[in-house]
Write a protein that holds these residues in place. Sequence first.
Motif, PDB file in Angstrom:
ATOM      1  N   VAL A  64       2.269  -3.063  -6.160  1.00 10.51           N
ATOM      2  CA  VAL A  64       2.294  -1.822  -5.395  1.00 10.51           C
ATOM      3  C   VAL A  64       1.128  -0.982  -5.884  1.00 10.51           C
ATOM      4  N   ALA A  65       0.249  -0.575  -4.970  1.00 15.52           N
ATOM      5  CA  ALA A  65      -0.955   0.135  -5.404  1.00 15.52           C
ATOM      6  C   ALA A  65      -1.426   1.105  -4.334  1.00 15.52           C
ATOM      7  N   GLY A  66      -2.128   2.124  -4.767  1.00 16.04           N
ATOM      8  CA  GLY A  66      -2.687   3.121  -3.866  1.00 16.04           C
ATOM      9  C   GLY A  66      -3.345   4.234  -4.660  1.00 16.04           C
ATOM     10  N   SER A 122       0.819  -1.202   0.000  1.00 17.96           N
ATOM     11  CA  SER A 122       0.000   0.000   0.000  1.00 17.96           C
ATOM     12  C   SER A 122       0.861   1.263   0.000  1.00 17.96           C
ATOM     13  N   VAL A 123       0.518   2.210  -0.884  1.00 20.09           N
ATOM     14  CA  VAL A 123       1.207   3.499  -0.952  1.00 20.09           C
ATOM     15  C   VAL A 123       0.164   4.603  -0.995  1.00 20.09           C
ATOM     16  N   ARG A 124       0.582   5.817  -0.668  1.00 21.82           N
ATOM     17  CA  ARG A 124      -0.335   6.955  -0.632  1.00 21.82           C
ATOM     18  C   ARG A 124      -0.480   7.647  -1.979  1.00 21.82           C
ATOM     19  N   GLU A 125       0.456   7.440  -2.891  1.00 18.48           N
ATOM     20  CA  GLU A 125       0.354   8.076  -4.198  1.00 18.48           C
ATOM     21  C   GLU A 125      -0.475   7.214  -5.150  1.00 18.48           C
ATOM     22  N   ASP A 126      -0.913   7.825  -6.227  1.00 19.86           N
ATOM     23  CA  ASP A 126      -1.741   7.154  -7.219  1.00 19.86           C
ATOM     24  C   ASP A 126      -0.839   6.342  -8.148  1.00 19.86           C
TER      25      ASP A 126
END
Length: 312
Positions: A288-290, A270-274
């Motif tokens: 890697v997704a968010g 999980s990441v905070r960027e699109d």
Amino acid sequence: MQPEIQQPEIQQPEIQLQIIQLKGSSRDYQALAIDTRPLRRLMSPDALLTWKLPPQLDLSRGVVLYGNAPNWFYNHALLQLQEAPWVGFYDLRSKSVVVVRSRQKGIAPGDTLPIFPNREPGVAVLVGGPPNSGKSVLSNALRVAVTRSRPDLQVYLHRANWDGEGNYIYESQNRQVVKHLKQKNKYKIPDLPNADEVLDLYFQERARDTENIRQVIDLTLVDVGGVPDPVKLPVVRSCSHALIISSDPQAVRSWQELCRDLQPLAVVHSVREDRCDLLQTSPYLELVAGPWERDRPASVPQPLLDRLLKLM
């Protein structure tokens, strides 16, 4: 001459009502199955203006209301069934009918009538990962995405944790009401003097709920909270697959260990960027997704949705 009054157009709701039979211990029960899946959106109160009881419904027998619909629709349907000798609601978690109104001797409000579905257990995907990784947001996004992609499937999001969260968190626009409901419904088990005993019993009950839900539902998504505690093993073992989402790469291993008896579906970093970067497809999906934030619509990565749909 008075002007002509324009009558508002009444839209026919795409709600399907079907009479089915639920198998009990000694007899079958007549059930009115409510299917709102063709709507692909939340049911509108306008549905109360146009829906009608099927003419084939036998009102000389008890009636069970079965299916996923708002509480206000169930209450309205109850009023329309006053001629029936008794009415019950099907409780998915206990796999039984709860009688809510009766004028028939031998059946009283509060009675539970066990139901025995005749089918193989559906797929159950445990969604786990550390706090603040987007686990609850992803779970709800998967529920919505699968329902839209496959309206023929029954999908259920089972919140198997005591944090007070529910789907209302993502369907309400009033954040203050959501915050109030979450705090009011939070089951503060760790604060109890016998917390260990209550936690053990709690997750055993949630495991039984999961097993019962799988007897009826095609795909169950099980949100088990943010701590990989062995006390949750009954719930874990009641599932068939595991999906891990984590903002901390170091935390993935502990969740994989907890879910070692399940078939791995995916690991989402999980990441905070699109972004959405596919890292591997075998032996499980890794990407890697968010971002996964409550206040903005979440989009399920297509590779993850495709992998989940393949299970079905």
